[in-house]
Design an enzyme around this catalytic site. Sequence first.
Site, PDB file in Angstrom:
ATOM      1  N   SER A 163       0.916  -1.366   0.008  1.00  0.00           N
ATOM      2  CA  SER A 163       0.055   0.167   0.025  1.00  0.00           C
ATOM      3  C   SER A 163       0.832   1.170  -0.037  1.00  0.00           C
ATOM      4  CB  SER A 163      -0.954  -0.160   1.329  1.00  0.00           C
ATOM      5  OG  SER A 163      -1.532   1.011   1.373  1.00  0.00           O
ATOM      6  N   TYR A 178      -4.184   8.750  -6.059  1.00  0.00           N
ATOM      7  CA  TYR A 178      -3.406   7.766  -5.694  1.00  0.00           C
ATOM      8  C   TYR A 178      -3.574   7.220  -4.009  1.00  0.00           C
ATOM      9  CZ  TYR A 178       1.138   5.305  -4.327  1.00  0.00           C
ATOM     10  OH  TYR A 178       2.090   4.384  -3.988  1.00  0.00           O
ATOM     11  N   LYS A 182      -4.788   3.562  -2.659  1.00  0.00           N
ATOM     12  CA  LYS A 182      -3.815   2.814  -1.621  1.00  0.00           C
ATOM     13  C   LYS A 182      -4.835   2.557  -0.331  1.00  0.00           C
ATOM     14  CE  LYS A 182      -0.316   1.923  -3.850  1.00  0.00           C
ATOM     15  NZ  LYS A 182       0.203   0.469  -4.159  1.00  0.00           N
TER      16      LYS A 182
END
Length: 280
Positions: A163, A178, A182
Amino acid sequence: MNSLDLKGKIALVTGGGTGIGLMIAEQLSKNGAKVYITGRRIEVLQKVAAESKNTLIPMQMDVSDKESILNAAKTIEDADGKLDILINNAGILGPFYPFIFDKSAPEHATLGDSLFSQTSFDQWKDVFQTNTFAVYFVTMGFLSLLEKGARLRGETSSVVNISSNVSTMKLSFGSFIYGASKASVDHLTSTMATEFALSNIPVRVNCVAPGPFPSQITGSRDVLDSMVVKMPGAINPPPLLRAGREHEIGMAVSFLSSSAGEYTNGIVMRVDGGLSLVNP
């Protein structure tokens, strides 16, 4: 007994030809595992494998394509009959907008309009497809082989999802996409670990959330060491005032993949030098 000994174990690292994926692959290999590295660019993988003196095995696989995943699983089944360790590392950054945190940028004065006009639904889809959807499909595509590995050894197999420390931080670091992708990986880790446990599937699922490590995206160690002192988008630098080292991410994953991590399941391990401790 060396509890980090991975001899006899078969491992696969997606996105294993560069950056954090390569760091992890090399450490797993040093600890004795037979390691497949996958990616879409076979020439990159072959070059890395040659440089490793063939301790890493290149295998082309597109994590966003079901047929490609099944073909890779069949290759490993034919060659080894099992899989013991799966590292879901492949990922992309997506669009980056420094004007989010740069209040002097003209676009910041009209932040909503700027982000709306410069971002597309396809960009969000592409990032989530590689960073999140692929974690699900690759894990499910290899789950039967991971079960075989566990039952042959009489212990659990290991899935480690990579992650990012931004998954739990409130700062965007220039990319809303992003961090959101994650954060989804963190949640997916927990739900897969739970459902596998409730279904008596002997496969543990954990997650490592790295901070700044050298890569093609972030640059060399020296560049990154100097950059993190005034890290773009951060309020405070990591307390160690440096980037991560190769062995630090590799050993964290090795622990979770080894008998030493046998009692660890469903966690998100932050390996970020404390960056997430000193930033919201």
